[in-house]
Design an enzyme around this catalytic site. Structure first.
Site, PDB file in Angstrom:
ATOM      1  N   LYS A  65       0.814  -1.222   0.000  1.00 54.50           N
ATOM      2  CA  LYS A  65       0.000   0.000   0.000  1.00 54.50           C
ATOM      3  C   LYS A  65       0.849   1.275   0.000  1.00 54.50           C
ATOM      4  O   LYS A  65       0.424   2.307  -0.504  1.00 54.50           O
ATOM      5  CB  LYS A  65      -0.962   0.001   1.192  1.00 54.50           C
ATOM      6  CG  LYS A  65      -2.104  -0.992   1.013  1.00 54.50           C
ATOM      7  CD  LYS A  65      -3.111  -0.915   2.147  1.00 54.50           C
ATOM      8  CE  LYS A  65      -4.222  -1.945   1.922  1.00 54.50           C
ATOM      9  NZ  LYS A  65      -5.223  -1.943   2.980  1.00 54.50           N
ATOM     10  N   ASN A 149       1.012  -0.637  20.515  1.00 52.35           N
ATOM     11  CA  ASN A 149       1.524  -1.637  19.571  1.00 52.35           C
ATOM     12  C   ASN A 149       2.652  -2.420  20.219  1.00 52.35           C
ATOM     13  O   ASN A 149       3.441  -1.873  20.996  1.00 52.35           O
ATOM     14  CB  ASN A 149       2.045  -0.933  18.306  1.00 52.35           C
ATOM     15  CG  ASN A 149       2.271  -1.913  17.177  1.00 52.35           C
ATOM     16  OD1 ASN A 149       1.404  -2.728  16.871  1.00 52.35           O
ATOM     17  ND2 ASN A 149       3.439  -1.862  16.556  1.00 52.35           N
TER      18      ASN A 149
HETATM   19  P1  NDP Z   1       0.275  -5.141   9.240  1.00 55.71           P
HETATM   20  O1  NDP Z   1       0.986  -6.416   8.962  1.00 55.71           O
HETATM   21  O2  NDP Z   1       0.783  -3.891   8.626  1.00 55.71           O
HETATM   22  O3  NDP Z   1       0.228  -4.928  10.830  1.00 55.71           O
HETATM   23  C1  NDP Z   1       0.013  -6.012  11.711  1.00 55.71           C
HETATM   24  C2  NDP Z   1      -0.203  -5.494  13.124  1.00 55.71           C
HETATM   25  O4  NDP Z   1      -0.478  -6.609  13.981  1.00 55.71           O
HETATM   26  C3  NDP Z   1       1.019  -4.788  13.702  1.00 55.71           C
HETATM   27  O5  NDP Z   1       0.591  -3.763  14.554  1.00 55.71           O
HETATM   28  C4  NDP Z   1       1.693  -5.930  14.490  1.00 55.71           C
HETATM   29  O6  NDP Z   1       2.514  -5.486  15.544  1.00 55.71           O
HETATM   30  C5  NDP Z   1       0.479  -6.634  15.043  1.00 55.71           C
HETATM   31  N1  NDP Z   1       0.769  -8.023  15.424  1.00 55.71           N
HETATM   32  C6  NDP Z   1       0.922  -9.085  14.597  1.00 55.71           C
HETATM   33  N2  NDP Z   1       1.180 -10.194  15.299  1.00 55.71           N
HETATM   34  C7  NDP Z   1       1.203  -9.835  16.611  1.00 55.71           C
HETATM   35  C8  NDP Z   1       1.407 -10.532  17.837  1.00 55.71           C
HETATM   36  N3  NDP Z   1       1.637 -11.858  17.855  1.00 55.71           N
HETATM   37  N4  NDP Z   1       1.348  -9.837  18.991  1.00 55.71           N
HETATM   38  C9  NDP Z   1       1.115  -8.510  18.981  1.00 55.71           C
HETATM   39  N5  NDP Z   1       0.905  -7.778  17.857  1.00 55.71           N
HETATM   40  C10 NDP Z   1       0.943  -8.438  16.683  1.00 55.71           C
HETATM   41  O7  NDP Z   1      -1.251  -5.393   8.828  1.00 55.71           O
HETATM   42  P2  NDP Z   1      -2.423  -4.343   8.457  1.00 55.71           P
HETATM   43  O8  NDP Z   1      -2.331  -3.140   9.327  1.00 55.71           O
HETATM   44  O9  NDP Z   1      -2.468  -4.158   6.997  1.00 55.71           O
HETATM   45  O10 NDP Z   1      -3.710  -5.212   8.854  1.00 55.71           O
HETATM   46  C11 NDP Z   1      -4.025  -5.484  10.208  1.00 55.71           C
HETATM   47  C12 NDP Z   1      -5.308  -6.305  10.262  1.00 55.71           C
HETATM   48  O11 NDP Z   1      -6.365  -5.581   9.669  1.00 55.71           O
HETATM   49  C13 NDP Z   1      -5.218  -7.618   9.509  1.00 55.71           C
HETATM   50  O12 NDP Z   1      -5.860  -8.592  10.292  1.00 55.71           O
HETATM   51  C14 NDP Z   1      -5.999  -7.362   8.234  1.00 55.71           C
HETATM   52  O13 NDP Z   1      -6.585  -8.536   7.740  1.00 55.71           O
HETATM   53  C15 NDP Z   1      -7.066  -6.376   8.719  1.00 55.71           C
HETATM   54  N6  NDP Z   1      -7.588  -5.476   7.684  1.00 55.71           N
HETATM   55  C16 NDP Z   1      -8.944  -5.431   7.479  1.00 55.71           C
HETATM   56  C17 NDP Z   1      -9.495  -4.567   6.552  1.00 55.71           C
HETATM   57  C18 NDP Z   1     -10.975  -4.552   6.337  1.00 55.71           C
HETATM   58  O14 NDP Z   1     -11.423  -3.973   5.337  1.00 55.71           O
HETATM   59  N7  NDP Z   1     -11.774  -5.092   7.233  1.00 55.71           N
HETATM   60  C19 NDP Z   1      -8.638  -3.662   5.741  1.00 55.71           C
HETATM   61  C20 NDP Z   1      -7.221  -3.783   6.037  1.00 55.71           C
HETATM   62  C21 NDP Z   1      -6.730  -4.653   6.985  1.00 55.71           C
HETATM   63  P3  NDP Z   1       4.101  -5.231  15.324  1.00 55.71           P
HETATM   64  O15 NDP Z   1       4.209  -3.866  14.701  1.00 55.71           O
HETATM   65  O16 NDP Z   1       4.671  -5.295  16.689  1.00 55.71           O
HETATM   66  O17 NDP Z   1       4.581  -6.317  14.403  1.00 55.71           O
END
Ligand code: NDP
Length: 264
Positions: A65, A149
């Site tokens: 993105k 976060n």
């Molecule tokens: P990113 O991969 O950019 O971000 C993932 C986030 O999840 C980060 O903040 C990460 O933290 C956190 N995370 C992942 N694993 C863990 C863990 N084990 N413990 C703690 N924190 C964790 O993804 P996006 O922001 O693009 O998407 C996030 C969610 O939103 C996804 O589930 C996606 O499917 C959903 N989504 C839904 C949409 C909709 O239209 N409904 C649109 C876009 C996204 P860290 O920075 O520490 O890694």
């Protein structure tokens, strides 16, 4: 025949083709919408095909993105401020990047009928979707935004885009009216956030951007504590609807069939 794509990596899970092809058929448009997995090194060539009108438009998902931005001519205000593009189209000689996740989130929150003006919002996560959520929340005039976060630095970095957000240590829970799970915790059924809600009153909104599974442990916990809960299905449908309208000039109908397309 016009061609549209959603690009990302991985892309197998994407339900965008299902929903767009349904609307394409319903509106008798001569087009097909495909999904395509790309590597970052393929982006330039792919986007050049939109400029050459071999492709008519694209949705962009994780992890591209932000990475598509250098290849575009113009960004909408929404895409520019969030540095996040999920919809690309070609207009009057310009490749334009727009962000329909913002309107998707805004319309989804409005559909919950939860009064959000002047409310305190607590966001879990600081990944790609969070700038869009914050942009929409500011537009909806919430009073305060807290972000937490796992990797604190990523939450701190959001201050470069939005100066008035408060960063909370991962694991802490501030007082809030609405809590939003914008992490990927919950995508796997057994995933759990370990947060302590013992000081929480009732009548809050628990909102999860995840829509599959439809009732995550996060939503179950909120609901069991007597709060309203909502998943990200409508957000997804509304962002798709806004992209469809940009490309085809038609507002697609949101009926039960559309909802059932996303029930896995
Ligand atoms: P990113 O991969 O950019 O971000 C993932 C986030 O999840 C980060 O903040 C990460 O933290 C956190 N995370 C992942 N694993 C863990 C863990 N084990 N413990 C703690 N924190 C964790 O993804 P996006 O922001 O693009 O998407 C996030 C969610 O939103 C996804 O589930 C996606 O499917 C959903 N989504 C839904 C949409 C909709 O239209 N409904 C649109 C876009 C996204 P860290 O920075 O520490 O890694």
């Amino acid at each position: 025949m016009k061609k549209y794509f959603v690009i990302g990596k991985p892309i197998d899970h994407s339900l965008s083709p299902k929903i767009h092809n349904y609307w394409i058929k319903q509106n008798k448009i001569e087009a097909i919408y495909y999904k395509k997995e790309l590597d970052e090194t393929d982006l330039r060539e792919f986007i050049a095909m939109i400029r050459d009108k071999k492709i008519d438009g694209a949705n962009v998902t994780i992890p591209f993105k932000k990475k598509v931005i250098p290849f575009l001519d113009v960004l909408s205000k929404e895409a520019d401020q969030t540095q996040s593009v999920n919809t690309i189209y070609f207009d009057k000689g310009n490749l334009i990047g727009h962000n329909t996740d913002i309107i998707g989130f805004e319309q989804a929150i409005k559909a919950t009928n939860f009064e959000i003006i002047n409310k305190k919002i607590f966001i879990l996560g600081a990944g790609g979707v969070v700038p869009s959520i914050i942009f929409a929340l500011k537009k909806m005039n919430v009073s305060e935004i807290f972000v937490s976060n796992r990797t604190r630095k990523k939450a701190e970095d959001l201050k470069n885009y939005f100066n008035k957000i408060n960063i909370v240590n991962w694991g802490d829970v501030p007082e809030f009216d609405v809590i939003i799970n914008a992490t990927s915790i919950g995508l796997k059924g057994e995933d759990k956030l370990h947060l302590d809600y013992s000081n929480l009153g009732k009548n809050k909104l628990f909102y999860d951007v995840i829509y599959n599974p439809s009732f995550t442990n996060f939503l179950k916990q909120g609901s069991n504590l007597g709060n309203k809960s909502e998943n990200g299905k409508l957000m997804f449908i509304y962002q798709a609807s806004a992209a469809f309208e940009l490309w085809h000039g038609i507002k697609p109908k949101l009926n039960d069939e559309v909802f059932s397309l996303l029930s896995l």
